[in-house]
Design a protein around this motif. Structure first.
Motif, mmCIF file in Angstrom:
data_model
loop_
_atom_site.group_PDB
_atom_site.id
_atom_site.type_symbol
_atom_site.label_atom_id
_atom_site.label_comp_id
_atom_site.label_asym_id
_atom_site.label_seq_id
_atom_site.Cartn_x
_atom_site.Cartn_y
_atom_site.Cartn_z
ATOM 1 N N ASN A 180 0.830 -1.207 0.000
ATOM 2 C CA ASN A 180 0.000 0.000 0.000
ATOM 3 C C ASN A 180 0.865 1.258 0.000
ATOM 4 O O ASN A 180 0.596 2.207 -0.746
ATOM 5 C CB ASN A 180 -0.941 0.022 1.205
ATOM 6 C CG ASN A 180 -2.157 -0.831 1.016
ATOM 7 O OD1 ASN A 180 -2.559 -1.128 -0.098
ATOM 8 N ND2 ASN A 180 -2.762 -1.244 2.116
ATOM 9 N N ALA A 181 1.911 1.266 0.816
ATOM 10 C CA ALA A 181 2.809 2.421 0.870
ATOM 11 C C ALA A 181 3.492 2.637 -0.477
ATOM 12 O O ALA A 181 3.599 3.776 -0.952
ATOM 13 C CB ALA A 181 3.847 2.230 1.972
ATOM 14 N N LYS A 182 3.940 1.560 -1.101
ATOM 15 C CA LYS A 182 4.571 1.676 -2.414
ATOM 16 C C LYS A 182 3.597 2.233 -3.451
ATOM 17 O O LYS A 182 3.968 3.080 -4.271
ATOM 18 C CB LYS A 182 5.102 0.318 -2.872
ATOM 19 C CG LYS A 182 6.310 -0.157 -2.112
ATOM 20 C CD LYS A 182 6.739 -1.534 -2.607
ATOM 21 C CE LYS A 182 7.944 -2.056 -1.875
ATOM 22 N NZ LYS A 182 8.349 -3.397 -2.379
ATOM 23 N N LEU A 183 2.359 1.748 -3.420
ATOM 24 C CA LEU A 183 1.347 2.226 -4.353
ATOM 25 C C LEU A 183 1.076 3.713 -4.140
ATOM 26 O O LEU A 183 0.989 4.487 -5.099
ATOM 27 C CB LEU A 183 0.053 1.407 -4.210
ATOM 28 C CG LEU A 183 -1.101 1.797 -5.124
ATOM 29 C CD1 LEU A 183 -0.705 1.642 -6.596
ATOM 30 C CD2 LEU A 183 -2.330 0.968 -4.795
ATOM 31 N N ILE A 184 0.967 4.131 -2.879
ATOM 32 C CA ILE A 184 0.747 5.545 -2.571
ATOM 33 C C ILE A 184 1.892 6.394 -3.118
ATOM 34 O O ILE A 184 1.662 7.446 -3.736
ATOM 35 C CB ILE A 184 0.587 5.749 -1.056
ATOM 36 C CG1 ILE A 184 -0.745 5.180 -0.587
ATOM 37 C CG2 ILE A 184 0.707 7.234 -0.677
ATOM 38 C CD1 ILE A 184 -0.865 5.038 0.913
ATOM 39 N N LEU A 185 3.122 5.960 -2.914
ATOM 40 C CA LEU A 185 4.268 6.727 -3.398
ATOM 41 C C LEU A 185 4.326 6.775 -4.917
ATOM 42 O O LEU A 185 4.627 7.827 -5.504
ATOM 43 C CB LEU A 185 5.568 6.156 -2.822
ATOM 44 C CG LEU A 185 5.736 6.347 -1.320
ATOM 45 C CD1 LEU A 185 6.973 5.592 -0.834
ATOM 46 C CD2 LEU A 185 5.820 7.820 -0.956
ATOM 47 N N LEU A 186 4.034 5.673 -5.573
ATOM 48 C CA LEU A 186 4.015 5.661 -7.033
ATOM 49 C C LEU A 186 2.947 6.602 -7.587
ATOM 50 O O LEU A 186 3.213 7.382 -8.512
ATOM 51 C CB LEU A 186 3.771 4.237 -7.548
ATOM 52 C CG LEU A 186 4.931 3.265 -7.411
ATOM 53 C CD1 LEU A 186 4.458 1.832 -7.621
ATOM 54 C CD2 LEU A 186 6.039 3.627 -8.387
ATOM 55 N N LEU A 187 1.743 6.531 -7.028
ATOM 56 C CA LEU A 187 0.668 7.388 -7.511
ATOM 57 C C LEU A 187 0.914 8.860 -7.159
ATOM 58 O O LEU A 187 0.597 9.746 -7.955
ATOM 59 C CB LEU A 187 -0.680 6.913 -6.960
ATOM 60 C CG LEU A 187 -1.132 5.546 -7.482
ATOM 61 C CD1 LEU A 187 -2.406 5.099 -6.754
ATOM 62 C CD2 LEU A 187 -1.343 5.573 -8.987
ATOM 63 N N SER A 188 1.498 9.110 -5.995
ATOM 64 C CA SER A 188 1.843 10.487 -5.612
ATOM 65 C C SER A 188 2.856 11.072 -6.576
ATOM 66 O O SER A 188 2.748 12.233 -6.981
ATOM 67 C CB SER A 188 2.394 10.522 -4.185
ATOM 68 O OG SER A 188 1.406 10.121 -3.272
ATOM 69 N N ASN A 189 3.842 10.281 -6.950
ATOM 70 C CA ASN A 189 4.826 10.741 -7.921
ATOM 71 C C ASN A 189 4.161 11.047 -9.257
ATOM 72 O O ASN A 189 4.470 12.041 -9.909
ATOM 73 C CB ASN A 189 5.928 9.699 -8.098
ATOM 74 C CG ASN A 189 6.998 10.173 -9.041
ATOM 75 O OD1 ASN A 189 7.709 11.131 -8.741
ATOM 76 N ND2 ASN A 189 7.107 9.530 -10.181
ATOM 77 N N HIS A 190 3.229 10.216 -9.656
ATOM 78 C CA HIS A 190 2.523 10.425 -10.917
ATOM 79 C C HIS A 190 1.695 11.708 -10.869
ATOM 80 O O HIS A 190 1.692 12.478 -11.833
ATOM 81 C CB HIS A 190 1.626 9.226 -11.236
ATOM 82 C CG HIS A 190 0.853 9.393 -12.495
ATOM 83 N ND1 HIS A 190 1.438 9.252 -13.733
ATOM 84 C CD2 HIS A 190 -0.435 9.723 -12.715
ATOM 85 C CE1 HIS A 190 0.528 9.472 -14.665
ATOM 86 N NE2 HIS A 190 -0.621 9.747 -14.072
ATOM 87 N N ILE A 191 1.008 11.953 -9.757
ATOM 88 C CA ILE A 191 0.211 13.172 -9.606
ATOM 89 C C ILE A 191 1.128 14.383 -9.634
ATOM 90 O O ILE A 191 0.875 15.355 -10.352
ATOM 91 C CB ILE A 191 -0.617 13.123 -8.304
ATOM 92 C CG1 ILE A 191 -1.699 12.047 -8.423
ATOM 93 C CG2 ILE A 191 -1.233 14.486 -7.981
ATOM 94 C CD1 ILE A 191 -2.346 11.661 -7.120
ATOM 95 N N GLY A 192 2.160 14.345 -8.818
ATOM 96 C CA GLY A 192 3.191 15.357 -8.857
ATOM 97 C C GLY A 192 2.827 16.749 -8.390
ATOM 98 O O GLY A 192 3.641 17.659 -8.491
#
Length: 64
Positions: A36-48
């Motif tokens: 879940n933490a990895k997914l949050i970080l990946l999506l946060s990076n994508h949102i930017g």
């Protein structure tokens, strides 16, 4: 600054929910938290956009 989209904006919500369930299959609690933490970080990076991310965090923390 943009605002976080709060209206339904995801096509195939059932498919997405199933993907989330499948992502956790066979994982213990610690592994599920990590994925879940990895997914949050990946999506946060994508949102930017830090403003959008701040809005999402505020809503997630206070929403009941």
């Amino acid at each position: 600054m943009q605002n976080l989209i709060l209206e339904p904006n995801l096509s195939s919500t059932d498919d997405f929910y199933q993907m989330l369930i499948d992502m956790h299959q066979g994982l213990d609690d610690a592994e599920s938290q990590l994925v879940n933490a990895k997914l949050i970080l990946l999506l946060s990076n994508h949102i930017g956009d830090i403003g959008i991310l701040r809005q999402a965090m505020d809503i997630a923390r206070t929403a009941k």
